[in-house]
Design a protein around this motif. Structure first.
Motif, PDB file in Angstrom:
ATOM      1  N   ARG A 108       0.917  -1.369   0.168  1.00 25.22           N
ATOM      2  CA  ARG A 108       0.104  -0.113  -0.232  1.00 25.22           C
ATOM      3  C   ARG A 108       0.924   1.192   0.087  1.00 25.22           C
ATOM      4  O   ARG A 108       0.591   2.458  -0.726  1.00 25.22           O
ATOM      5  N   LEU A 109       2.016   1.139   0.760  1.00 25.38           N
ATOM      6  CA  LEU A 109       2.909   2.364   0.649  1.00 25.38           C
ATOM      7  C   LEU A 109       3.463   2.537  -0.672  1.00 25.38           C
ATOM      8  O   LEU A 109       3.628   3.764  -1.232  1.00 25.38           O
ATOM      9  N   SER A 110       3.872   1.515  -1.202  1.00 27.77           N
ATOM     10  CA  SER A 110       4.284   1.664  -2.758  1.00 27.77           C
ATOM     11  C   SER A 110       3.265   2.309  -3.498  1.00 27.77           C
ATOM     12  O   SER A 110       3.831   3.123  -4.439  1.00 27.77           O
ATOM     13  N   PHE A 171      -1.176   5.265  16.923  1.00 30.10           N
ATOM     14  CA  PHE A 171      -2.433   5.098  16.124  1.00 30.10           C
ATOM     15  C   PHE A 171      -3.312   4.477  16.921  1.00 30.10           C
ATOM     16  O   PHE A 171      -2.840   3.296  17.589  1.00 30.10           O
ATOM     17  N   GLN A 172      -4.793   4.333  16.736  1.00 25.65           N
ATOM     18  CA  GLN A 172      -5.550   3.785  17.595  1.00 25.65           C
ATOM     19  C   GLN A 172      -6.891   3.952  16.408  1.00 25.65           C
ATOM     20  O   GLN A 172      -7.242   4.980  16.432  1.00 25.65           O
ATOM     21  N   ALA A 192     -10.048  -1.341   9.885  1.00 24.76           N
ATOM     22  CA  ALA A 192      -9.286  -0.376  10.622  1.00 24.76           C
ATOM     23  C   ALA A 192      -7.882  -0.263  10.210  1.00 24.76           C
ATOM     24  O   ALA A 192      -7.247   0.645  10.404  1.00 24.76           O
ATOM     25  N   TRP A 193      -7.231  -1.411   9.761  1.00 30.71           N
ATOM     26  CA  TRP A 193      -5.940  -1.681   9.454  1.00 30.71           C
ATOM     27  C   TRP A 193      -5.548  -0.602   8.253  1.00 30.71           C
ATOM     28  O   TRP A 193      -4.682   0.015   7.847  1.00 30.71           O
ATOM     29  N   ASP A 199      -3.127   6.502   7.153  1.00 28.40           N
ATOM     30  CA  ASP A 199      -2.443   7.768   7.833  1.00 28.40           C
ATOM     31  C   ASP A 199      -0.960   7.792   7.940  1.00 28.40           C
ATOM     32  O   ASP A 199      -0.555   8.692   7.918  1.00 28.40           O
ATOM     33  N   ILE A 200      -0.441   6.636   7.976  1.00 25.32           N
ATOM     34  CA  ILE A 200       0.921   6.488   7.811  1.00 25.32           C
ATOM     35  C   ILE A 200       1.445   6.894   6.717  1.00 25.32           C
ATOM     36  O   ILE A 200       2.651   7.744   6.710  1.00 25.32           O
TER      37      ILE A 200
END
Length: 210
Positions: A108-110, A171-172, A192-193, A199-200
């Motif tokens: 996902r970051l990629s 994070f929460q 949720a993940w 957000d990250i």
């Protein structure tokens, strides 16, 4: 019989009581064990092409995710009270949870970080011309909760090549279950993940001045 907790809606209480009862039955019933366990995959494979870094753009090494000890188990974890947790015996992760979370995070970051090349923990580059930043993620909450929510919590840190923290935060996320059962719990954990990873990505983008 479990007593209704004041302040928790009755419908939600009944939903979670059913989950807790399922965990208890799974742990105690030899007949259920004989019928075999159900295995769950947390995430779908994200779609989209992997970003690559060129010129003066960024390199990011995503370290392996660290789980709290009580989460590093095969069974899906249920929090049955404010102080008690239980891992299911017949409702199991199909693959190591940390490995699933790491793979999903990196992919996902990629996809979401334009101009940043995401590296695996052991991936080596020949004399990289740019500094390789390091992302560490610790997950200390990843469970169903007795009040009808899936809970994901932890922290992330962005470190430079010298190990100095450049960005990060806790994070929460709490995602309500939509119906009874472990499939619904897994879907809520997944949602949720996904929100946490988004957000990250935003935080990392800000660290690179985007």
């Amino acid at each position: 019989m479990r007593r209704h907790v004041p302040g928790v809606p009755l419908q939600r209480w009944l939903l979670v009581s059913a989950l807790v009862s399922a965990a208890l039955i799974a742990g105690c019933s030899a007949r259920s064990s004989a019928e075999g366990a159900t295995h769950y995959l947390l995430t779908d494979q994200p779609t989209g092409s992997e970003a690559t870094a060129t010129g003066g753009e960024g390199l990011l090494r995503v370290q392996r995710i660290e789980l709290a000890r009580y989460l590093d188990v095969e069974g899906i974890v249920m929090q049955t009270s404010d102080v008690a947790v239980r891992s299911a015996r017949n409702h199991l992760w199909a693959e190591d949870l940390a490995a699933q979370l790491h793979r999903d995070l990196a992919q996902r970051l990629s996809n979401q970080l334009e101009g940043v090349r995401v590296l695996d923990p052991d991936q080596q580059l020949r004399a990289p011309e740019r500094e390789i930043m390091q992302l560490t993620v610790t997950v200390d909450r990843f469970q169903g909760r007795f009040d009808g929510y899936a809970v994901v919590g932890g922290k992330w840190r962005l470190l430079d090549s010298e190990g100095e923290i450049q960005a990060g935060e806790r994070f929460q996320r709490e995602q309500a279950l939509t119906q009874d059962g472990y499939p619904a719990l897994v879907e809520s954990l997944k949602d949720a993940w996904t929100s946490v990873v988004a957000d990250i990505a935003d935080g990392l983008g800000g660290a690179w001045g985007r």
